[in-house]
Scaffold this motif. Structure first.
Motif, PDB file in Angstrom:
ATOM      1  N   ALA A  47       0.827  -1.209   0.000  1.00 41.71           N
ATOM      2  CA  ALA A  47       0.000   0.000   0.000  1.00 41.71           C
ATOM      3  C   ALA A  47       0.853   1.247   0.000  1.00 41.71           C
ATOM      4  O   ALA A  47       1.968   1.258   0.486  1.00 41.71           O
ATOM      5  CB  ALA A  47      -0.902  -0.029   1.211  1.00 41.71           C
ATOM      6  N   GLN A  48       0.298   2.291  -0.559  1.00 41.64           N
ATOM      7  CA  GLN A  48       0.989   3.578  -0.518  1.00 41.64           C
ATOM      8  C   GLN A  48       0.660   4.333   0.752  1.00 41.64           C
ATOM      9  O   GLN A  48       1.263   5.334   1.068  1.00 41.64           O
ATOM     10  CB  GLN A  48       0.554   4.437  -1.712  1.00 41.64           C
ATOM     11  N   GLU A  49      -0.333   3.822   1.473  1.00 38.59           N
ATOM     12  CA  GLU A  49      -0.819   4.581   2.621  1.00 38.59           C
ATOM     13  C   GLU A  49       0.121   4.489   3.820  1.00 38.59           C
ATOM     14  O   GLU A  49       1.005   3.655   3.877  1.00 38.59           O
ATOM     15  CB  GLU A  49      -2.207   4.068   3.040  1.00 38.59           C
ATOM     16  N   GLY A  88      12.219   8.401   9.963  1.00 39.67           N
ATOM     17  CA  GLY A  88      13.276   9.029   9.178  1.00 39.67           C
ATOM     18  C   GLY A  88      12.752   9.480   7.843  1.00 39.67           C
ATOM     19  O   GLY A  88      13.060  10.574   7.372  1.00 39.67           O
ATOM     20  N   ALA A  89      11.912   8.631   7.258  1.00 37.31           N
ATOM     21  CA  ALA A  89      11.336   8.995   5.970  1.00 37.31           C
ATOM     22  C   ALA A  89      10.367  10.144   6.128  1.00 37.31           C
ATOM     23  O   ALA A  89      10.270  11.011   5.278  1.00 37.31           O
ATOM     24  CB  ALA A  89      10.621   7.786   5.364  1.00 37.31           C
ATOM     25  N   ARG A 110      12.253  12.889   6.455  1.00 38.71           N
ATOM     26  CA  ARG A 110      12.998  12.999   5.208  1.00 38.71           C
ATOM     27  C   ARG A 110      14.447  13.393   5.474  1.00 38.71           C
ATOM     28  O   ARG A 110      15.047  14.165   4.765  1.00 38.71           O
ATOM     29  CB  ARG A 110      12.355  13.992   4.244  1.00 38.71           C
ATOM     30  N   LYS A 170       1.604  11.803   5.779  1.00 44.10           N
ATOM     31  CA  LYS A 170       2.132  11.376   4.485  1.00 44.10           C
ATOM     32  C   LYS A 170       1.199  11.843   3.388  1.00 44.10           C
ATOM     33  O   LYS A 170       0.011  11.528   3.406  1.00 44.10           O
ATOM     34  CB  LYS A 170       2.235   9.846   4.462  1.00 44.10           C
ATOM     35  N   ILE A 176      -0.359  11.082  -3.374  1.00 47.03           N
ATOM     36  CA  ILE A 176      -0.639  11.877  -4.563  1.00 47.03           C
ATOM     37  C   ILE A 176      -0.895  10.954  -5.751  1.00 47.03           C
ATOM     38  O   ILE A 176      -0.837   9.732  -5.627  1.00 47.03           O
ATOM     39  CB  ILE A 176       0.528  12.849  -4.872  1.00 47.03           C
ATOM     40  N   GLY A 177      -1.147  11.523  -6.863  1.00 49.42           N
ATOM     41  CA  GLY A 177      -1.343  10.746  -8.083  1.00 49.42           C
ATOM     42  C   GLY A 177      -2.770  10.794  -8.596  1.00 49.42           C
ATOM     43  O   GLY A 177      -3.081  10.183  -9.607  1.00 49.42           O
ATOM     44  N   PHE A 228       5.989  19.154  -6.891  1.00 52.70           N
ATOM     45  CA  PHE A 228       6.155  17.729  -6.598  1.00 52.70           C
ATOM     46  C   PHE A 228       7.249  17.526  -5.562  1.00 52.70           C
ATOM     47  O   PHE A 228       7.102  16.760  -4.611  1.00 52.70           O
ATOM     48  CB  PHE A 228       6.506  16.999  -7.903  1.00 52.70           C
ATOM     49  N   GLN A 239       7.351  17.102  -0.551  1.00 47.04           N
ATOM     50  CA  GLN A 239       8.039  16.188   0.353  1.00 47.04           C
ATOM     51  C   GLN A 239       8.243  16.803   1.722  1.00 47.04           C
ATOM     52  O   GLN A 239       8.408  16.103   2.711  1.00 47.04           O
ATOM     53  CB  GLN A 239       9.442  15.880  -0.180  1.00 47.04           C
TER      54      GLN A 239
END
Lengths: 444, 177
Positions: free
Chosen positions: A16-18, A35-36, A39, A91, A94-95, A410, A414
């Motif tokens: 999943a992207q979620e 960490g992500a 970022r 988080k 998008i898309g 885009f 982030q």
């Protein structure tokens, strides 16, 4: 065939992207995810002790904001993990507006490419056309006439004004200052009506084309543009009265969504987001293109990196754009508005009636297009949102082999999890608004 | 060497093709005045790390090109031509300049180490490259599709991914004669 499809399914099952819940992630993975979210590389900027992984699962909840249309920015969905009213993790998903424009661009001739790229950042369409045209011209190794360069600058600065005016409107609306929205739209309309007069369209102009611009400026444009500047300038002071000094607005934006210069650079953020953190980086000044080295303007820089700084930067950038536009009125040279190269630009309409050759050129240009020498190039301009780049690969045919647009929205998006972290849900909207993303460009 | 020889030598040098330039052990190419480094895949992280120490503080763009149907692209000898090419643009803010890196990535193993630890800002761009071009970034924290739906099959920007067409609908059926 089934073998291929099963292989593709296996290759693309990436989950999943979620945002996944804490219970489903191990502490190590969660740290990595934090960490992500930050970022920033694990261990460098992030002390694992800081990460509150001990928060019990039942004390937090993951809520979903969107997919919705947060005041003309486009369809954005943000997933947030909340503890009470505080945002722990978030988080952006998008898309939703992805239409495969880079793929489409590979199937359109260079001549048609402008109509495609102009629809990416639909609030600053001229910048998309500019960066695409500049990339094509560099591959063709042609120089456009002086006048067309100045026309491009004039139109782009006007476009920067209209884009920032729209930001003023939507930012006001996001924070509840609805009257600001009406004023912002009203002023933007002044600029758009000049665009309509010049290009024929309010948006998606396809005005800047490889080889120059599509049409010369209308007669009397000096009065139009000067009048427009004279009208907008005092209204910016009204905005100051309405918002800048207003205690409620200041409390909603000051200290909200703070980013440091170091973080902004690490996150590849550009434009007002980077400048709000005190980094004086503006491509118009640092790596001048067109004739920006011949006009006088200031790069507006913030010092706190918060939402208020980003608002103030954009407000003052409108003033700087007006300053540039007023100089351009005096500096505009006479001459051709597009290159007189029959292999690149169509002949004037009058020539087609009298010259067989012009007719042939016209026909060839619109059916076959023009061929661009083999090569690859990266061109960047400063759009209202940051560095807008175009990476163009040509294989020597009349269509781009690969067209890649580096959209500032885009990349800037982030920074959203970092800006939102530790803030209130109510401030989330203010933060999204202060990045000023245009989803047409985010998703392309 | 006598002093009279010097100008002659300079003339000869200016006529001959410029000698292969190298930077961090990578071949330097000039593409329309822009500096391009051809980086071997196994030295990808080392070279980018060295460039970062040199002052290229920002990773401005990560993208990829599928050279499936464009086999004859000019590359200097010594570079093995592969199907994919990952293109990284770095930017130095201190002394404004750019450098572009091109890495050959074979179709049999389309993967590269992630730049996340060096430039956290490359995260979304690498996800985009993975999504649309199918190149895997090893040690990426969240390598999922970003633009396409998560159950999508295939990678749309690859050259062997068909465009798909919508047949033109005319108002009336074609006349019988």
């Amino acid at each position: 065939m089934t073998d291929t499809s099963s292989r593709l399914t296996a290759e693309t099952s990436e989950g999943a992207q979620e945002l996944v819940s804490r219970a489903e992630t191990t502490p190590a993975e969660l740290r990595r995810e934090e960490g992500a979210t930050l970022r920033l590389p694990e261990g460098v900027a992030l002390d694992p002790g800081d990460v509150s992984i001990e928060v019990a699962e039942d004390e937090t909840m993951i809520i979903n904001m969107g997919p919705q249309h947060p005041s003309t920015h486009g369809v954005l969905r943000v997933m947030m993990e909340l503890e009470g009213e505080m945002v722990l993790r978030s988080k952006p998903v998008i898309g939703y507006l992805h239409t495969g424009m880079e793929k489409t661009g590979e199937d359109l001739m260079y001549m048609q490419g402008g109509t495609n790229v102009t629809r990416m950042d639909y609030l600053a369409p001229l910048f998309n056309e500019l960066v695409f045209s500049m990339a094509v011209e560099q591959l063709l190794e042609i120089e456009v006439p002086e006048r067309s360069t100045w026309i491009r600058m004039l139109m782009c600065e006007l476009n920067r004004m209209s884009s920032h005016l729209l930001f003023m409107a939507t930012n006001g609306m996001d924070l509840g200052a609805v009257s600001m929205m009406i004023y912002g739209w009203r002023e933007r309309e002044l600029v758009l009506s000049f665009f309509e007069k010049t290009t024929g369209l309010r948006m998606n102009h396809n005005y800047i084309r490889p080889g120059g611009v599509a049409a010369d400026l209308p007669s009397g444009w000096q009065e139009d543009v000067a009048g427009l500047c004279d009208k907008i300038m005092p209204r910016l002071d009204e905005y100051d009265d309405l918002l800048t000094g207003q205690p409620i607005f200041r409390q909603r934006t000051e200290g909200v969504g703070v980013i440091t210069g170091e973080q902004a650079i690490a996150l590849s953020a550009t434009g007002p987001l980077l400048r709000s953190a005190g980094v004086a980086w503006d491509l118009r000044r640092s790596m001048p293109y067109l004739h920006y080295d011949q006009v006088d303007f200031d790069v507006v820089v913030g010092s706190y990196g918060d939402s208020f700084d980003r608002y103030a930067i954009r407000l003052n950038e409108i003033r700087e754009s007006i300053r540039i536009v007023r100089q351009i009125i005096d500096l505009m040279p006479e001459g051709d508005y597009r290159i007189q190269d029959k292999k690149v630009t169509p002949p004037p309409r009058g020539r087609i009636d009298e010259s067989m050759e012009a007719l042939i050129h016209h026909f060839k240009l619109f059916t076959e297009g023009f061929k661009v020498p083999e090569g690859e190039v990266y061109v960047a301009v400063e759009s209202p949102r940051g560095e807008l780049g175009c990476y163009l690969v040509s294989d020597g045919s009349a269509k781009p082999y690969r067209l890649h647009i580096r959209g500032p929205s885009f990349v800037n998006l982030q920074a959203l999890p970092l800006l939102m972290r530790g803030g209130m849900v109510a401030d989330a909207v203010a933060v999204i608004s202060s990045i000023d993303p245009v989803m047409g460009e985010v998703d392309r | 060497m006598s002093t009279t020889d010097a100008p002659d030598q300079a003339e000869v040098e200016s006529e001959a093709p410029p000698p292969a330039e190298e930077r961090h052990g990578c071949l330097v190419l000039r593409s329309l005045g822009q500096e391009v480094l051809l980086v071997p895949r196994d030295r990808y992280l080392d070279v980018i790390g060295a460039l970062k120490d040199e002052g290229y503080a920002m990773c401005i763009d990560v993208t990829a090109v599928d050279y499936l149907v464009h086999g004859s692209r000019p590359l200097p000898p010594g570079i093995a031509v592969e199907r994919f090419e990952v293109v990284v643009n770095l930017l130095s803010l201190e002394s404004p300049r750019r450098v572009r890196l091109r890495v050959q990535v074979p179709a049999t193993d389309p993967s590269l180490p992630s730049l996340f630890d060096l430039y956290p800002g490359s995260e979304a761009m690498e996800r985009e490259v993975f999504d649309l071009m199918g190149i895997r970034f090893i040690d990426h924290p969240d390598l999922t599709r970003i633009l396409m739906p998560e159950d999508w099959e295939g990678h749309p920007l690859r050259k062997d991914y068909s465009m798909g067409r919508v047949p033109v609908q005319f108002k009336h059926p074609p006349a019988t004669r």
